[in-house]
Design a protein around this motif. Structure first.
Motif, PDB file in Angstrom:
ATOM      1  N   UNK A  38       0.833  -1.192   0.000  1.00  0.00           N
ATOM      2  CA  UNK A  38       0.000   0.000   0.000  1.00  0.00           C
ATOM      3  C   UNK A  38       0.876   1.253   0.000  1.00  0.00           C
ATOM      4  N   UNK A  39       1.913   1.259   0.843  1.00  0.00           N
ATOM      5  CA  UNK A  39       2.805   2.415   0.936  1.00  0.00           C
ATOM      6  C   UNK A  39       3.557   2.653  -0.366  1.00  0.00           C
ATOM      7  N   UNK A  40       3.925   1.577  -1.061  1.00  0.00           N
ATOM      8  CA  UNK A  40       4.573   1.742  -2.364  1.00  0.00           C
ATOM      9  C   UNK A  40       3.643   2.468  -3.335  1.00  0.00           C
ATOM     10  N   UNK A  41       2.366   2.113  -3.319  1.00  0.00           N
ATOM     11  CA  UNK A  41       1.389   2.816  -4.151  1.00  0.00           C
ATOM     12  C   UNK A  41       1.327   4.294  -3.815  1.00  0.00           C
ATOM     13  N   UNK A  42       1.343   4.611  -2.523  1.00  0.00           N
ATOM     14  CA  UNK A  42       1.299   6.013  -2.080  1.00  0.00           C
ATOM     15  C   UNK A  42       2.546   6.767  -2.554  1.00  0.00           C
ATOM     16  N   UNK A  43       3.698   6.133  -2.402  1.00  0.00           N
ATOM     17  CA  UNK A  43       4.955   6.790  -2.792  1.00  0.00           C
ATOM     18  C   UNK A  43       4.973   7.122  -4.280  1.00  0.00           C
ATOM     19  N   UNK A  44       4.587   6.159  -5.092  1.00  0.00           N
ATOM     20  CA  UNK A  44       4.578   6.396  -6.539  1.00  0.00           C
ATOM     21  C   UNK A  44       3.494   7.396  -6.935  1.00  0.00           C
ATOM     22  N   UNK A  88      -5.505  -1.908  -4.343  1.00  0.00           N
ATOM     23  CA  UNK A  88      -6.487  -2.986  -4.406  1.00  0.00           C
ATOM     24  C   UNK A  88      -5.883  -4.307  -3.935  1.00  0.00           C
ATOM     25  N   UNK A  89      -4.664  -4.595  -4.376  1.00  0.00           N
ATOM     26  CA  UNK A  89      -3.973  -5.806  -3.953  1.00  0.00           C
ATOM     27  C   UNK A  89      -3.787  -5.829  -2.438  1.00  0.00           C
ATOM     28  N   UNK A  90      -3.319  -4.721  -1.879  1.00  0.00           N
ATOM     29  CA  UNK A  90      -3.055  -4.657  -0.438  1.00  0.00           C
ATOM     30  C   UNK A  90      -4.318  -4.865   0.381  1.00  0.00           C
ATOM     31  N   UNK A  93      -6.142  -8.482  -1.043  1.00  0.00           N
ATOM     32  CA  UNK A  93      -5.329  -9.688  -0.999  1.00  0.00           C
ATOM     33  C   UNK A  93      -5.401 -10.518  -2.272  1.00  0.00           C
ATOM     34  N   UNK A  94      -6.136 -10.026  -3.275  1.00  0.00           N
ATOM     35  CA  UNK A  94      -6.262 -10.755  -4.547  1.00  0.00           C
ATOM     36  C   UNK A  94      -4.991 -10.509  -5.368  1.00  0.00           C
ATOM     37  N   UNK A  95      -4.183 -11.526  -5.503  1.00  0.00           N
ATOM     38  CA  UNK A  95      -2.853 -11.415  -6.120  1.00  0.00           C
ATOM     39  C   UNK A  95      -2.888 -11.046  -7.599  1.00  0.00           C
ATOM     40  N   UNK A  96      -3.981 -11.336  -8.291  1.00  0.00           N
ATOM     41  CA  UNK A  96      -4.027 -11.034  -9.730  1.00  0.00           C
ATOM     42  C   UNK A  96      -3.937  -9.538 -10.005  1.00  0.00           C
ATOM     43  N   UNK A  98      -1.771  -7.664  -8.785  1.00  0.00           N
ATOM     44  CA  UNK A  98      -0.344  -7.419  -8.948  1.00  0.00           C
ATOM     45  C   UNK A  98       0.136  -7.636 -10.373  1.00  0.00           C
ATOM     46  N   UNK A  99      -0.608  -8.417 -11.144  1.00  0.00           N
ATOM     47  CA  UNK A  99      -0.216  -8.708 -12.528  1.00  0.00           C
ATOM     48  C   UNK A  99      -0.368  -7.494 -13.439  1.00  0.00           C
ATOM     49  N   UNK A 100      -1.243  -6.555 -13.094  1.00  0.00           N
ATOM     50  CA  UNK A 100      -1.405  -5.372 -13.959  1.00  0.00           C
ATOM     51  C   UNK A 100      -0.535  -4.200 -13.507  1.00  0.00           C
ATOM     52  N   UNK A 101       0.062  -4.301 -12.333  1.00  0.00           N
ATOM     53  CA  UNK A 101       0.912  -3.222 -11.822  1.00  0.00           C
ATOM     54  C   UNK A 101       2.016  -2.838 -12.803  1.00  0.00           C
TER      55      UNK A 101
END
Length: 124
Positions: A38-44, A88-90, A93-96, A98-101
């Motif tokens: 989640x924090x990585x999303x905020x940073x970017x 959304x991933x954080x 918890x739905x790992x898919x 992460x595939x579009x990140x």
């Protein structure tokens, strides 16, 4: 120019709000890994909110540079896809998600490359 200034400002506002939400509202609900995601999303999002504002300023000075508009849209779309998928991933918890990140990451790279091309053109 005005649109990117507004979008960058709204994105910056939301990144501060989401950062606070993550630090205070999600700390007890998420494990350390998910909180980091989640924090990585905020940073970017924060970084690219400033990039969108930079694009708005550059468009004002160089209105004929269409590459700047493309860079701005890449940063906007990159933020929605990259940060949005991480949020959304954080939370879910739905790992898919992460595939579009990486798609968002590629859009960020394209945006920065377009800025570099613009810098090269104005320096020549």
């Amino acid at each position: 120019m005005k649109l990117f200034l507004m979008l960058g400002s709204i994105s910056g506002f939301l990144s501060v709000a989401l950062g606070a939400f993550g630090a205070h509202g999600l700390k007890a609900r998420l494990d350390e890994y998910s909180l980091g995601v989640f924090q990585t999303g905020v940073t970017y999002q924060t970084t690219h909110a400033l990039a969108i504002i930079l694009v708005a300023m550059l468009i004002k000075w160089y209105p004929e540079a269409t590459g700047l508009t493309w860079a701005g849209w890449c940063f906007v779309a990159g933020t929605l896809i990259f940060s949005g998928s991480l949020y959304t991933l954080a939370i879910s918890g739905i790992k898919t998600f992460g595939a579009i990140t990486p798609i968002g990451g590629v859009l960020f790279l394209i945006g920065w490359a377009l800025l570099a091309v613009h810098a090269w053109k104005i320096a020549s």
